[in-house]
Enzyme design. Structure first.
Site, PDB file in Angstrom:
ATOM      1  N   CYS A 112     -61.737  -0.788 -39.745  1.00  0.00           N
ATOM      2  CA  CYS A 112     -62.543  -1.378 -38.628  1.00  0.00           C
ATOM      3  C   CYS A 112     -62.856  -2.848 -39.596  1.00  0.00           C
ATOM      4  CB  CYS A 112     -63.701  -1.077 -38.323  1.00  0.00           C
ATOM      5  SG  CYS A 112     -64.732  -1.982 -36.938  1.00  0.00           S
ATOM      6  N   GLU A 113     -61.673  -3.596 -39.794  1.00  0.00           N
ATOM      7  CA  GLU A 113     -61.655  -5.032 -40.196  1.00  0.00           C
ATOM      8  C   GLU A 113     -60.250  -5.668 -39.832  1.00  0.00           C
ATOM      9  OE1 GLU A 113     -63.970  -6.444 -42.250  1.00  0.00           O
ATOM     10  OE2 GLU A 113     -65.346  -4.973 -42.649  1.00  0.00           O
TER      11      GLU A 113
END
Length: 410
Positions: free
Chosen positions: A337-338
């Site tokens: 989640c980046e």
């Protein structure tokens, strides 16, 4: 990795078979390539009394360390933990070069207790070392030559703003400390960074080191670090180690004649030895077409291979499940989640959900820089040796995430 009879193989073993057997994501290392790279360097510098000290931080798996020890390598470490791994793998203390940066002095004391070759890069630490050991234990000095070299500023370590090494402009202070405490300096060391393609950079370092070395009478070795460039894609310029070996060995041997006795020539390659031997195998979770980009989402991310996001590093990607499919343009991304991009706008053989992709040049700073970010598990590692696939690290399980945590009642 070669395409043979419609399948990608290493040591005649299908990489897709390894993905099926051990699961994904999976790191795979080719022992033959590792040994070949080590022998290449030994041959290139055979004109001198050369010692190749593998930079363990590139890949610290105990089985890789054992392989290198068995084939005549020494080792370079940057922490006591790496040193302990090296000793456990079979390296003798005198084969271990310990080059810390900014560590507590207690760690340096432990390195002396272990009998390692100690390489210091700070005047303050050199002073403490002299106060404690005087002339009873020798050490080496890492110098900062103020040379900008390498392919990326983040991995260049010899320029004026680098934290590494004692500046060559501080030589008077070095001599003052050495004289005051009667420290025996047994080596001089320079490492300017990675991805150096020009022999002239090493020859320039040689001029600096040889000029400095004349004032240190107890030397046993001169260490040029490493930084040899390997190919990440077709057409890449790489370090011609044979050309460098001829030129630098000649210069080094001439210096030894002037110095009055033979010294050892040291190098500390990490990436050169293991990078091209490694592959990261991943499974395609989703193929996501948007009006502008087709994303390929895989079951790995920057938690397993951070170099593309950290250094803008290029890793060639191959669809080993569909090696003859028509080529299309994809952006390969991870599941973190980046922003988590392995490669943008890559031409790959048509990718389908469930396909296995292989990231090349994943042997160096792949697993060793991996993490549990997003509470993801670290992958398994496999070594291909003597035509067999050997598991050398088990895949993490959920329990490993909790192994060192202490749950309290809230």
């Amino acid at each position: 990795m070669e395409l043979s009879q419609g399948a990608y193989k290493v040591q005649n073993i299908k990489l897709t078979d390894l993905a099926n057997q051990f699961g994904t994501p999976l790191y795979v290392y080719d022992a033959n390539k590792i040994v070949h790279q080590l022998k290449t360097l030994k041959t290139a510098f055979s004109g001198s009394d050369v010692r190749i000290k593998y930079a363990a931080k590139a890949l610290t798996n105990i089985s890789i360390l054992k392989l290198l020890y068995k084939n005549g390598s020494d080792v370079d470490v940057v922490s006591i933990q790496e040193a302990q791994l090296a000793l456990r793998a079979g390296f003798k203390p005198h084969q271990v070069m310990y080059t810390p940066s900014g560590v507590d002095f207690a760690e340096i004391t432990e390195a002396v207790t272990l009998g390692l070759t100690v390489n210091l890069d700070n005047l303050s630490v050199l002073t403490k070392f002299g106060e404690k050991y005087h002339d009873t234990y020798p050490c080496s000095i890492r110098l900062n030559p103020h040379i900008m070299a390498g392919g990326n500023y983040k991995i260049s370590t010899g320029h004026s703003n680098s934290k590494f090494g004692i500046s060559v402009f501080q030589l008077p202070e070095i001599h003052e400390v050495v004289k005051k405490y009667r420290i025996k300096i047994n080596g001089l060391h320079i490492h300017t960074g990675s991805d150096i393609t020009e022999s002239e950079v090493f020859l320039k370092m040689a001029d600096i080191l040889f000029g400095v070395a004349r004032d240190f009478p107890h030397l046993k070795f001169i260490d040029f670090g490493s930084g040899f460039k390997v190919a990440y894609k077709e057409g890449d310029i790489v370090t011609n180690v044979y050309d460098l070996g001829l030129k630098l060995s000649k210069s080094f041997n001439e210096f030894c004649q002037h110095y009055g006795r033979k010294l050892e020539l040291h190098f500390e390659p990490g990436k050169f030895i293991v990078s091209e031997a490694g592959y990261l195998l991943v499974k395609v979770n989703v193929v996501k077409a948007t009006p502008s980009v087709t994303f390929v989402g895989v079951d790995s991310g920057l938690n397993h291979l951070i170099r593309p996001m950290m250094y803008d590093a290029y890793h060639d990607i191959a669809n080993i499940s569909n090696p003859t499919g028509s080529q299309k343009l994809y952006t390969v991304v991870g599941y973190i989640c980046e922003t988590d991009t392995f490669g943008a706008d890559r031409k790959l053989n048509e990718v389908r959900e469930g396909d296995i992709l292989a990231f090349k040049n994943a042997g160096a700073y792949g697993f060793s820089m991996s993490s549990n970010y997003n509470s993801r598990l670290k992958p398994a590692e496999v070594l291909l040796i003597n035509g067999e696939a050997k598991l050398i690290r088990e895949r993490e399980q959920f329990e490993d995430l909790l192994a060192r945590q202490v749950e309290i009642d809230i």
